[in-house]
Design a protein around this motif. Structure first.
Motif, PDB file in Angstrom:
ATOM      1  N   TYR A 129      42.596  39.310  29.086  1.00 36.61           N
ATOM      2  CA  TYR A 129      41.899  38.079  29.450  1.00 36.61           C
ATOM      3  C   TYR A 129      42.170  37.012  28.398  1.00 36.61           C
ATOM      4  O   TYR A 129      41.954  37.229  27.210  1.00 36.61           O
ATOM      5  CB  TYR A 129      40.394  38.333  29.558  1.00 36.61           C
ATOM      6  CG  TYR A 129      39.585  37.081  29.786  1.00 36.61           C
ATOM      7  CD1 TYR A 129      39.781  36.296  30.918  1.00 36.61           C
ATOM      8  CD2 TYR A 129      38.628  36.679  28.867  1.00 36.61           C
ATOM      9  CE1 TYR A 129      39.035  35.143  31.125  1.00 36.61           C
ATOM     10  CE2 TYR A 129      37.875  35.539  29.068  1.00 36.61           C
ATOM     11  CZ  TYR A 129      38.093  34.773  30.200  1.00 36.61           C
ATOM     12  OH  TYR A 129      37.364  33.634  30.395  1.00 36.61           O
ATOM     13  N   SER A 142      40.823  33.644  27.220  1.00 40.26           N
ATOM     14  CA  SER A 142      39.643  32.796  27.381  1.00 40.26           C
ATOM     15  C   SER A 142      39.975  31.309  27.298  1.00 40.26           C
ATOM     16  O   SER A 142      39.226  30.487  27.829  1.00 40.26           O
ATOM     17  CB  SER A 142      38.588  33.165  26.341  1.00 40.26           C
ATOM     18  OG  SER A 142      39.100  32.982  25.036  1.00 40.26           O
ATOM     19  N   LYS A 166      41.650  30.668  30.741  1.00 37.91           N
ATOM     20  CA  LYS A 166      40.803  31.236  31.797  1.00 37.91           C
ATOM     21  C   LYS A 166      41.657  31.916  32.870  1.00 37.91           C
ATOM     22  O   LYS A 166      41.648  31.563  34.044  1.00 37.91           O
ATOM     23  CB  LYS A 166      39.901  30.176  32.412  1.00 37.91           C
ATOM     24  CG  LYS A 166      38.980  29.556  31.389  1.00 37.91           C
ATOM     25  CD  LYS A 166      37.642  29.267  31.990  1.00 37.91           C
ATOM     26  CE  LYS A 166      36.817  28.461  31.039  1.00 37.91           C
ATOM     27  NZ  LYS A 166      35.950  29.152  30.222  1.00 37.91           N
ATOM     28  N   LYS A 167      42.399  32.921  32.425  1.00 37.42           N
ATOM     29  CA  LYS A 167      43.223  33.707  33.342  1.00 37.42           C
ATOM     30  C   LYS A 167      43.244  35.158  32.888  1.00 37.42           C
ATOM     31  O   LYS A 167      43.001  35.462  31.718  1.00 37.42           O
ATOM     32  CB  LYS A 167      44.631  33.146  33.447  1.00 37.42           C
ATOM     33  CG  LYS A 167      45.459  33.331  32.209  1.00 37.42           C
ATOM     34  CD  LYS A 167      46.877  32.867  32.424  1.00 37.42           C
ATOM     35  CE  LYS A 167      47.707  33.209  31.186  1.00 37.42           C
ATOM     36  NZ  LYS A 167      49.120  33.091  31.435  1.00 37.42           N
ATOM     37  N   VAL A 168      43.513  36.029  33.828  1.00 39.02           N
ATOM     38  CA  VAL A 168      43.618  37.456  33.561  1.00 39.02           C
ATOM     39  C   VAL A 168      45.050  37.866  33.852  1.00 39.02           C
ATOM     40  O   VAL A 168      45.565  37.622  34.949  1.00 39.02           O
ATOM     41  CB  VAL A 168      42.642  38.262  34.453  1.00 39.02           C
ATOM     42  CG1 VAL A 168      42.826  39.746  34.244  1.00 39.02           C
ATOM     43  CG2 VAL A 168      41.212  37.858  34.170  1.00 39.02           C
ATOM     44  N   ILE A 186      35.672  43.007  35.227  1.00 39.04           N
ATOM     45  CA  ILE A 186      36.929  43.054  35.972  1.00 39.04           C
ATOM     46  C   ILE A 186      37.286  44.527  36.132  1.00 39.04           C
ATOM     47  O   ILE A 186      37.472  45.235  35.142  1.00 39.04           O
ATOM     48  CB  ILE A 186      38.041  42.297  35.236  1.00 39.04           C
ATOM     49  CG1 ILE A 186      37.632  40.850  35.023  1.00 39.04           C
ATOM     50  CG2 ILE A 186      39.343  42.392  36.011  1.00 39.04           C
ATOM     51  CD1 ILE A 186      38.580  40.078  34.160  1.00 39.04           C
ATOM     52  N   LYS A 189      37.232  45.824  32.347  1.00 41.75           N
ATOM     53  CA  LYS A 189      37.070  44.930  31.196  1.00 41.75           C
ATOM     54  C   LYS A 189      35.875  44.025  31.452  1.00 41.75           C
ATOM     55  O   LYS A 189      35.685  43.543  32.554  1.00 41.75           O
ATOM     56  CB  LYS A 189      38.343  44.098  31.016  1.00 41.75           C
ATOM     57  CG  LYS A 189      38.353  43.274  29.752  1.00 41.75           C
ATOM     58  CD  LYS A 189      39.744  42.741  29.536  1.00 41.75           C
ATOM     59  CE  LYS A 189      39.903  42.156  28.162  1.00 41.75           C
ATOM     60  NZ  LYS A 189      40.188  43.129  27.147  1.00 41.75           N
ATOM     61  N   ILE A 244      34.008  40.489  30.584  1.00 41.03           N
ATOM     62  CA  ILE A 244      34.356  39.174  30.061  1.00 41.03           C
ATOM     63  C   ILE A 244      33.204  38.199  30.260  1.00 41.03           C
ATOM     64  O   ILE A 244      32.333  38.419  31.109  1.00 41.03           O
ATOM     65  CB  ILE A 244      35.632  38.601  30.722  1.00 41.03           C
ATOM     66  CG1 ILE A 244      35.424  38.364  32.218  1.00 41.03           C
ATOM     67  CG2 ILE A 244      36.819  39.482  30.463  1.00 41.03           C
ATOM     68  CD1 ILE A 244      36.527  37.568  32.871  1.00 41.03           C
TER      69      ILE A 244
END
Length: 141
Positions: free
Chosen positions: A65, A67, A70-72, A122, A137, A139
């Motif tokens: 992730y 931060s 803002k994407k996985v 997630i 995970k 987040i």
């Protein structure tokens, strides 16, 4: 005012408070279970443990992730298929499931900018070469 009236007023006030609290609790409609079929998933949990063991044997995290962006990122090999479950414990209405099939060797990315800010889990389930895997995970967006 004498003792009798004071006791009666106290009991009436307590009764009104209790009726108000019961009414408030009955009107709540945003109570969600973690899953609708809880008992079936509990029985299948041994399979889940085996998938988690398989994922831990890989030796690296497949869920990353970012931060800032803002994407996985899904760091999975070509040919992996599965689902990504974006799970919001506080509100089941916000949950999302995304099916994927990795056809290129580049990392796949899932944009999570549009998700409501707060705590998310997630859950990634995938299979490759006939073997099942699972990684989770936590987040904060």
């Amino acid at each position: 005012m004498d003792w009798g009236k004071g006791i009666i007023l106290t009991l009436v006030a307590f009764g009104i408070l209790m009726i108000g609290m019961v009414t408030f609790c009955i009107k709540q409609d945003d109570i969600h279970l973690v899953t609708q079929n809880y008992y079936e998933e509990e029985i299948k949990y041994q399979d889940q443990i085996e998938k988690m063991i398989n994922a831990s044997e890989i030796g690296y995290n497949v869920l990353v992730y970012d931060s800032q962006l803002k994407k996985v990122d899904l760091l999975l090999p070509k040919g992996a298929k599965g689902t990504l479950h974006l799970f919001r414990p506080s509100d089941a209405r916000l949950d999302q499931k995304i099916a994927f099939d990795i056809t290129e060797t580049n990392a796949s990315s899932i944009n999570v900018k549009d998700l409501k800010p707060g705590y998310w889990r997630i859950k990634l389930s995938w299979s490759e070469d006939g073997k099942e895997f699972y990684e989770e995970k936590k987040i904060n967006i």
